[in-house]
Enzyme design. Structure first.
Site, short mmCIF file in Angstrom:
data_model
loop_
_atom_site.label_atom_id
_atom_site.label_comp_id
_atom_site.label_asym_id
_atom_site.label_seq_id
_atom_site.Cartn_x
_atom_site.Cartn_y
_atom_site.Cartn_z
NE ARG A 26 -4.18 -1.56 0.12
CZ ARG A 26 -5.31 -1.65 0.80
NH1 ARG A 26 -5.63 -0.75 1.68
NH2 ARG A 26 -6.13 -2.64 0.57
NE ARG A 30 -7.24 5.59 2.60
CZ ARG A 30 -8.12 4.82 3.24
NH1 ARG A 30 -9.27 5.34 3.62
NH2 ARG A 30 -7.86 3.56 3.49
NE ARG A 39 -9.43 7.93 -2.31
CZ ARG A 39 -10.69 8.24 -2.06
NH1 ARG A 39 -11.11 9.47 -2.20
NH2 ARG A 39 -11.53 7.29 -1.68
CG ASP A 76 -9.05 -2.70 -4.50
OD1 ASP A 76 -8.33 -2.30 -3.58
OD2 ASP A 76 -9.98 -3.51 -4.32
CE1 TYR A 153 -13.26 -7.15 1.17
CE2 TYR A 153 -11.71 -8.77 0.32
CZ TYR A 153 -12.00 -7.73 1.19
OH TYR A 153 -11.05 -7.28 2.07
O1 1CP Z 1 0.13 0.69 -3.22
C1 1CP Z 1 -0.39 -0.43 -3.34
O2 1CP Z 1 -0.18 -1.38 -2.56
C2 1CP Z 1 -1.14 -0.72 -4.63
C3 1CP Z 1 -2.54 -0.73 -4.66
C4 1CP Z 1 -3.44 -1.65 -3.86
C5 1CP Z 1 -3.35 -3.02 -3.56
C6 1CP Z 1 -2.21 -3.95 -3.80
C7 1CP Z 1 -4.68 -1.20 -3.37
C8 1CP Z 1 -5.16 0.18 -3.45
N1 1CP Z 1 -5.38 -2.27 -2.86
C9 1CP Z 1 -4.59 -3.39 -2.94
C10 1CP Z 1 -4.93 -4.75 -2.55
C11 1CP Z 1 -6.14 -5.01 -1.73
N2 1CP Z 1 -7.37 -4.41 -1.82
C12 1CP Z 1 -6.23 -6.06 -0.79
C13 1CP Z 1 -5.11 -7.06 -0.51
C14 1CP Z 1 -4.06 -6.51 0.37
C15 1CP Z 1 -4.46 -6.23 1.80
O3 1CP Z 1 -4.77 -7.17 2.54
O4 1CP Z 1 -4.41 -5.05 2.16
C16 1CP Z 1 -7.53 -6.04 -0.25
C17 1CP Z 1 -8.09 -6.96 0.82
C18 1CP Z 1 -8.25 -5.00 -0.91
C19 1CP Z 1 -9.68 -4.64 -0.72
C20 1CP Z 1 -9.81 -3.23 -0.31
N3 1CP Z 1 -9.65 -2.17 -1.18
C21 1CP Z 1 -9.99 -2.72 0.99
C22 1CP Z 1 -10.14 -3.55 2.26
C23 1CP Z 1 -11.59 -3.65 2.57
C24 1CP Z 1 -12.02 -4.48 3.76
O5 1CP Z 1 -12.76 -3.90 4.57
O6 1CP Z 1 -11.72 -5.67 3.86
C25 1CP Z 1 -9.99 -1.31 0.89
C26 1CP Z 1 -10.18 -0.30 1.99
C27 1CP Z 1 -9.76 -0.99 -0.49
C28 1CP Z 1 -9.60 0.36 -1.08
C29 1CP Z 1 -8.20 0.70 -1.45
N4 1CP Z 1 -7.43 -0.03 -2.34
C30 1CP Z 1 -6.23 0.60 -2.52
C31 1CP Z 1 -6.23 1.80 -1.71
C32 1CP Z 1 -5.11 2.79 -1.64
C33 1CP Z 1 -7.46 1.83 -1.04
C34 1CP Z 1 -7.94 2.95 -0.12
C35 1CP Z 1 -8.87 3.74 -0.95
C36 1CP Z 1 -8.92 5.20 -0.84
O7 1CP Z 1 -8.08 5.95 -1.41
O8 1CP Z 1 -9.90 5.64 -0.25
#
Ligand code: 1CP
Length: 344
Positions: A26, A30, A39, A76, A153
């Protein structure tokens, strides 16, 4: 520089490097003011994912600021279910929401796998832009969610604490559950192969909820899909390394590594580095596992833990990373502290 000479690739090929290569889960996110600005410019998280210029920009931001050894494509794991026809939206301050699949009729409404590339074309375009824009020495990592994590999901329609809805379908309607897992396994392989063909040099499979699978079913629903996906990738791109991340799988990471042919295993924060160095590192490159909380608190504990973690893995192939994603509350200055502790 050729792909094989980059630091990350050398570690993935089994080399122990005097200073471990480093990137962060990540790393585009943010906690960075420049991410928040881009964003806002995009309008929403999903619009950011599907705007190749802006998605490439946020991928590059942490590389410019910190000079990490790898960039990870900004996208994502939930874009794949969307490409298969699920509705997907993000509720501000809460997280993702999807239409749910709870029975065979719901599964039957998904699109055929070959249609995913229509929706995912902008992601491949982001990869192509990055390939041109990244510094010579930086490795480009593509990724996807592992079938089980993505299925949790798609079945629940949102993130769930214990993955209860997915487990209920797994036990209650195994035919539908297995058909969904098979579909996701094939679609994920196609998606990762397309990322590689656009320019990704390494791909990572995130199984964030692997720890929720009961021991006996971990093999069937975490190891076996990963093995099949890697086999399909290697049938067409034998030299492309795959990083596995079976999060919170405990001791089951050992058979996971032996049976999947991952080039590296990412370990979560709970894993004892001494155990991983003794047990896992002789089998594969290890990636991890600093507690992301230390990037909020910083100070001597951060410096000490970075150095102790790296010392455990100094004699074998190793990539420094966090045990899970960096959080929005992290202080960007603490990432500099982490890098100084690691690189001197
Ligand atoms: O920088 C990076 O790592 C690249 C981008 C990336 C990756 C690899 C994002 C951007 N998401 C992911 C993978 C991801 N997405 C996973 C696997 C890794 C982990 O366990 O963290 C999972 C479970 C998700 C699903 C997801 N997307 C969640 C979790 C939800 C939950 O409640 O279980 C969330 C909050 C997101 C949104 C998201 N994806 C990425 C970002 C930066 C964000 C935050 C969004 C924002 O800007 O508001």
């Amino acid at each position: 520089m050729q792909t094989k000479d980059k630091t990350i690739m050398r570690a993935l090929a089994g080399e122990a490097l005097p200073t471990p290569p480093v990137w962060m889960m990540r790393q585009a996110g943010r906690y960075l003011p420049e991410y928040r600005a881009t964003r806002a410019q995009a309008g929403s998280f999903l619009e950011l994912c599907y705007a190749p210029d802006l998605a490439a920009e946020v991928t590059l931001q942490p590389i410019r600021r910190y000079g990490f050894d790898a960039a990870i494509l900004f996208a994502d794991i939930l874009l794949l279910p969307q490409a298969l026809g699920a509705d997907l939206w993000f509720v501000e301050g809460e997280g993702p929401r999807l239409s749910t699949i709870t029975d065979a009729a719901g599964l039957a409404q998904l699109k055929p796998i070959e249609d995913i590339h229509d929706t995912l074309a902008p992601v491949y375009e982001t990869v192509r832009i990055l390939k041109r824009a990244l510094p010579n020495e930086t490795t480009l990592i593509g990724f996807a969610g592992a079938p089980w994590t993505v299925a949790t999901y798609m079945i629940a329609g949102q993130g769930t604490k214990e993955q209860g809805p997915a487990k209920k379908l797994m036990y209650g309607d195994p035919a539908t559950f297995d058909a969904l897992m098979d579909l996701l396994t094939e679609a994920t392989a196609d998606y990762l192969i397309a990322q590689i063909e656009a320019g990704a040099e390494v791909v990572k499979l995130f199984d964030s909820w692997a720890g929720a699978l009961p021991g006996a079913l971990f093999h069937k629903y975490a190891t076996d899909p990963a093995r099949r996906i890697i086999q399909r990738i290697h049938a067409v791109h034998p030299a492309v390394p795959v990083i596995g991340f079976p999060r919170q799988a405990g001791e089951k990471v050992v058979p996971f590594v032996k049976q999947t042919q991952v080039a590296a295993c990412a370990i979560d924060t709970n894993v004892d580095p001494a155990w991983a160095a003794a047990t896992l590192q002789p089998l594969t490159c290890v990636q991890g596992n600093l507690d992301p909380t230390l990037l909020i608190t910083g100070g001597g504990a951060l410096t000490r833990t970075v150095q102790e973690t790296a010392a455990h893995f100094a004699d074998g192939p190793y990539i420094f990373n966090l045990g899970h994603g960096i959080t929005p509350e992290a202080d960007p200055a603490n990432v500099d502290v982490m890098l100084r502790a690691l690189r001197g």
